[in-house]
Structure formats: structure tokens, C-alpha cells
Write an enzyme that holds these catalytic residues in place. Structure first.
Site, PDB file in Angstrom:
ATOM      1  N   GLU A 142      25.092  -4.767  58.378  1.00 32.81           N
ATOM      2  CA  GLU A 142      26.190  -4.872  57.413  1.00 32.81           C
ATOM      3  C   GLU A 142      27.503  -5.275  58.064  1.00 32.81           C
ATOM      4  O   GLU A 142      28.358  -5.867  57.426  1.00 32.81           O
ATOM      5  CB  GLU A 142      26.398  -3.524  56.694  1.00 32.81           C
ATOM      6  CG  GLU A 142      25.820  -3.526  55.313  1.00 32.81           C
ATOM      7  CD  GLU A 142      26.066  -2.250  54.534  1.00 32.81           C
ATOM      8  OE1 GLU A 142      26.935  -1.434  54.909  1.00 32.81           O
ATOM      9  OE2 GLU A 142      25.377  -2.063  53.533  1.00 32.81           O
ATOM     10  N   HIS A 191       0.633  -2.736  68.245  1.00 32.96           N
ATOM     11  CA  HIS A 191      -0.620  -3.215  67.661  1.00 32.96           C
ATOM     12  C   HIS A 191      -0.390  -4.086  66.425  1.00 32.96           C
ATOM     13  O   HIS A 191      -1.338  -4.544  65.814  1.00 32.96           O
ATOM     14  CB  HIS A 191      -1.521  -2.015  67.324  1.00 32.96           C
ATOM     15  CG  HIS A 191      -1.835  -1.187  68.527  1.00 32.96           C
ATOM     16  ND1 HIS A 191      -2.908  -1.435  69.347  1.00 32.96           N
ATOM     17  CD2 HIS A 191      -1.160  -0.152  69.100  1.00 32.96           C
ATOM     18  CE1 HIS A 191      -2.899  -0.571  70.354  1.00 32.96           C
ATOM     19  NE2 HIS A 191      -1.847   0.220  70.226  1.00 32.96           N
ATOM     20  N   LYS A 220      23.976  -6.348  43.202  1.00 36.15           N
ATOM     21  CA  LYS A 220      24.455  -5.251  42.345  1.00 36.15           C
ATOM     22  C   LYS A 220      25.021  -5.800  41.046  1.00 36.15           C
ATOM     23  O   LYS A 220      24.771  -5.255  39.967  1.00 36.15           O
ATOM     24  CB  LYS A 220      25.551  -4.449  43.059  1.00 36.15           C
ATOM     25  CG  LYS A 220      25.049  -3.500  44.100  1.00 36.15           C
ATOM     26  CD  LYS A 220      26.194  -2.585  44.522  1.00 36.15           C
ATOM     27  CE  LYS A 220      25.867  -1.822  45.782  1.00 36.15           C
ATOM     28  NZ  LYS A 220      27.028  -1.172  46.360  1.00 36.15           N
TER      29      LYS A 220
HETATM   30  O1  PA5 Z   1      28.997   1.121  54.979  1.00 34.39           O
HETATM   31  C1  PA5 Z   1      29.270   1.224  53.799  1.00 34.39           C
HETATM   32  O2  PA5 Z   1      30.419   1.512  53.395  1.00 34.39           O
HETATM   33  C2  PA5 Z   1      28.200   1.080  52.729  1.00 34.39           C
HETATM   34  O3  PA5 Z   1      27.054   0.544  53.229  1.00 34.39           O
HETATM   35  C3  PA5 Z   1      27.910   2.431  52.086  1.00 34.39           C
HETATM   36  O4  PA5 Z   1      27.558   3.361  53.084  1.00 34.39           O
HETATM   37  C4  PA5 Z   1      26.789   2.400  51.047  1.00 34.39           C
HETATM   38  O5  PA5 Z   1      26.890   1.309  50.219  1.00 34.39           O
HETATM   39  C5  PA5 Z   1      26.820   3.677  50.194  1.00 34.39           C
HETATM   40  O6  PA5 Z   1      28.020   3.724  49.490  1.00 34.39           O
HETATM   41  P1  PA5 Z   1      28.515   4.958  48.626  1.00 34.39           P
HETATM   42  O7  PA5 Z   1      28.778   6.094  49.551  1.00 34.39           O
HETATM   43  O8  PA5 Z   1      29.747   4.504  47.945  1.00 34.39           O
HETATM   44  O9  PA5 Z   1      27.378   5.294  47.680  1.00 34.39           O
END
Ligand code: PA5
Length: 419
Positions: free
Chosen positions: A276, A297, A409
Site C-alpha cells: 500500500e 513444494h 470500494k
Molecule cells: O493503512 C491504512 O490506512 C489502510 O490500509 C487501513 O488500515 C485499512 O483500510 C483499514 O481502515 P479502517 O481502519 O478505516 O477500517
């Protein structure tokens, strides 16, 4: 922690010691920026100084709320997805259950999994919930929280709300809702993206409820912070330089490989952190994970002989995690040559052999840790977060946003009729 080394039987010279040293030198500017923390990213750097969200006052607050809950509960359900649960889950799965069980929820939309969750809860006596969300718009934790609230209302009646602790962003709609409903609250750090929250209430509070030593975690992280911020002989810079050099030479996949299956959740945490943070603007390495020896494997053939897209980073634990000696039952099954050996020793030989074979094909980066405990996880979390920040600067992307995640989303919300 001695930390990082490389193994590569270099034929093409593209990853020679000399080239690597020259690149490390060129990248010192990036290191200095990361050591300082850039002004333009100030609103994302709440993780950069461990004491900001894991200072003494905060630890006391997490521990005191945790000990209140520990008096009552046998099971904590942690609702969260991505950065809101991966770090805590990595430690929990690696080190094993302590005195209070954590059940993980809010990371799936599968009805099958939700049914299984409620079946499991039927066996539990006293359940508490920690719902963790930065935005509280994410579908998985949002609807799991509602389903679990309904369950708690049936089980505990009006008093159900005393079983709920939320870790939400202060002064948001969800925070106000929590206050109105009388839930206990902890702040989700406003200045940390989810995937960087390993040394904050997001991770430390549920681990403290479960009985883990969060002070040891903090100790490990602080020690790593000092090491990385105060030296140019820097393992995070070396790691970031090596992986970005390999990307420039044509590698597209970094495989994080472990020989301890209980590190599976740690690999998932690492995958999110790098995927990310770095995967944007058409750039970045695809972070993938392998659990050896099993995956030798399935992936071994590809790695040894398939397209040359991959290099490998090994996370290796030096001290044996456990011991089990292979005995004898008198049957001549062809395995007598390893009779009397410990599985840990055999596993370690498999590790040495894998490095020896794979490093003939591509560079292997090796991160060695002495043992698996809370202190080590604190160090590893801080190390990879810091190294990820440097890697992103070298790659030329903003580490702290994740706009790409919104694409599916938006479509999903439209299909589900969200206004
Ligand atoms: O790193 C980030 O900010 C995102 O990947 C969030 O961790 C993830 O989308 C979860 O978000 P939230 O805590 O708003 O549900």
C-alpha cells in the site's frame, strides 16, 4: 539484532558489493530526510517517534483499561481490517495465545466465516469487543460491529455497552456515536495511516488485554528507533537500497520467506505495509510471501527455474523456537539417517540449503533475528516502517496515502446502493 546480510553468487555483476556500496552512498540524502521526518508528511508521522503513541502515559492508559477488562473477560473479539488488526494479529499468532483469547473479526464479508465466528462465541463465557477503525466507513469492520452488537445485546441485555471498547478517530461521527452509546473509547492516532500503527493503541491495547508484554515491544521499537535515527551505517537504508536496486535491475516481485509458519500473519502485515505504501504511480515491487518448507513444494520450481522476476528476503530466527526430537519405531522407512535429530535443526538445514540454491539464481537478502518475542516484534515493526519510508522516497512515491484502494470500494458502494 545483527540484522541484514546478502547472499548472491554473482554472475552478471548487477548486484556487486561495489555497486551496492555506491548506491547506499547516493541514498544517504533520503536517509537523512527520513531520520528527520519531512515537514510535508508531518500529519502522517505519528509513528516516527515511538514515544508519541507509546510513551509512559499512553502505556499506563492502555494497561489500566486492559487490566479492568481482564478481570472480567475470557475472550476479546477484535474487529478490524488491514492496518487496524494486522500488527496485533501478527504478534498474537506468532507468540501463541496467552491467558485471554483473541478472536479476530471484521476482516471478511463471508457469511460462512461470520457463522463460524458466532458458533465459536457460543463456547465463550464472557466476551468483550474492541472495534478498531480509522474511518469507520470500511464495510467489513462496520457490519461485523453491528452483527456483534446485536449478539451482545441478546447476551447481556441493557448492559451490553459495557462490553465494548472502540478505537476510533476522535471528533468524528463514529466517535460521537460511541460516546452516545456509552462505549469505552481509545483514540485512533489521527496522525498515523493504519498500516503504520503497530506502536499505538491500535496494536498495543488488544495485546495488553491478551496478556502480552507491551513494554517489551516498546523497548524493542525504541532501541531500533535510536539505531536507525542516529547512524548512517544503517540496516534500513541498506535494505531499502538493495530492494530498490533490484527493482531497477528488472525484478518486479519481492518474496518474504520464513521457515516458521506462525510468522504467517507477520508476512501479511509486511505485505500491506509495502504494497500500500509503495505500489503507486505505476511503481513499486509486488510484495509476496512464502511459508517454507511447505511452499518450496509449490514455488520452489518457479523460483529456481521460472521467469526471473523475483528476488527473496528471508526473515530468519536464529534461536530454535521449540524442540522436538525424531525418535524411532523400529520400522525401516528410509528416514533413519535423521533419527535423533531435532526438527528445529532439520528446519535450519532446509533454510541453509534453500539460501544456497536460491542465491545461485537471484540475490537473497537475509534479515536475522535472534528469537521470537515481544521485544523482537517491536524492533521489526519499527525497522520495516522506517525502511518502507526510505524505499518510497527512493522510488519517488508518497508512502502515506492509498487512493488506489478506493476504486473497487466506489463501485461496490454504488452496487450496494450506498447514498
Ligand atoms: O493503512 C491504512 O490506512 C489502510 O490500509 C487501513 O488500515 C485499512 O483500510 C483499514 O481502515 P479502517 O481502519 O478505516 O477500517
Amino acid at each position: 539484532m545483527s540484522f541484514l546480510s546478502f547472499r548472491y553468487e554473482d554472475h552478471s555483476n548487477f548486484f556487486s558489493e561495489e555497486c551496492f556500496k555506491a548506491r547506499v552512498k547516493e541514498n544517504i540524502d533520503y536517509l537523512e530526510k527520513v531520520q528527520e521526518g519531512e515537514e510535508k508528511y508531518a500529519s502522517f508521522l505519528g509513528w516516527h517517534r515511538v514515544d508519541e503513541w507509546a510513551g509512559e502515559e499512553w502505556l499506563k492508559r492502555y494497561e489500566s483499561l486492559a487490566s479492568e477488562i481482564r478481570k472480567e473477560c475470557d475472550t476479546l473479539v477484535v474487529i478490524g481490517v488491514g492496518g487496524s488488526n494486522q500488527a496485533a494479529r501478527a504478534v498474537y499468532e506468532a507468540l501463541g495465545k496467552k491467558d485471554i483469547e483473541i478472536i479476530w473479526a471484521g476482516n471478511t464479508l463471508s457469511a460462512h466465516s461470520v457463522n463460524k465466528l458466532f458458533e465459536k462465541l457460543e463456547e465463550k463465557k464472557n466476551i468483550y469487543i474492541n472495534c478498531i477503525a480509522k474511518n469507520f466507513e470500511t464495510l467489513e469492520p462496520g457490519i461485523a460491529f453491528r452483527a456483534l452488537r446485536c449478539y451482545l445485546q441478546k447476551k447481556y441485555g441493557e448492559d451490553y455497552n459495557s462490553h465494548i471498547i472502540v478505537t476510533f478517530t476522535e471528533n468524528t461521527y463514529s466517535w460521537k456515536m460511541a460516546e452516545e452509546q456509552g462505549y469505552k473509547t481509545l483514540p485512533f492516532p489521527i496522525n498515523i495511516p493504519g498500516r503504520f500503527t503497530s506502536l499505538s493503541p491500535v496494536c498495543l491495547f488488544p495485546l495488553s488485554v491478551a496478556g502480552f508484554d507491551i513494554r517489551a515491544m516498546k523497548r524493542g521499537a525504541i532501541e531500533m528507533e535510536h539505531k536507525l535515527k542516529n547512524s548512517t551505517d544503517n540496516p534500513a537504508l541498506a535494505y531499502a537500497t538493495a530492494r530498490t536496486m533490484l527493482k531497477d535491475s528488472g525484478k518486479t516481485v519481492e518474496l518474504l520467506s520464513v521457515f516458521e509458519p506462525s510468522l504467517f500473519r507477520f508476512e501479511k502485515w509486511w505485505k500491506q505495509l509495502f504494497g500500500e505504501s509503495e505500489g503507486k504511480d505505476g511503481k513499486g515491487l509486488l510484495p509476496m510471501d512464502a511459508l517454507y518448507s511447505e511452499d518450496l513444494h509449490s514455488l520452489g520450481q518457479f523460483l529456481q527455474d521460472g521467469s526471473p522476476s523475483v528476488f527473496e528476503t528471508f526473515l530468519h530466527i536464529k534461536d530454535p523456537v521449540a524442540s522436538f526430537v525424531l525418535g524411532s519405531d523400529g520400522v525401516e522407512d528410509g528416514f533413519s539417517y535423521i533419527e535423533g535429530m531435532d526438527f528445529s535443526y532439520i528446519n535450519n538445514m532446509a533454510y541453509e540449503a534453500t539460501i544456497s540454491a536460491h542465491s545461485k539464481r537471484f540475490p537473497c537478502l537475509i534479515i536475522e533475528i535472534k528469537k521470537m518475542d515481544e521485544e523482537t516484534f517491536g524492533s521489526l515493526f519499527y525497522f520495516f516502517q522506517f525502511a518502507c519510508y526510505i524505499s518510497c522516497l527512493i522510488t519517488g512515491v508518497n508512502p502515506f496515502i492509498q487512493d488506489g484502494v478506493e476504486a473497487y470500494k466506489n463501485d461496490m458502494f454504488r452496487m450496494l446502493g450506498k447514498k
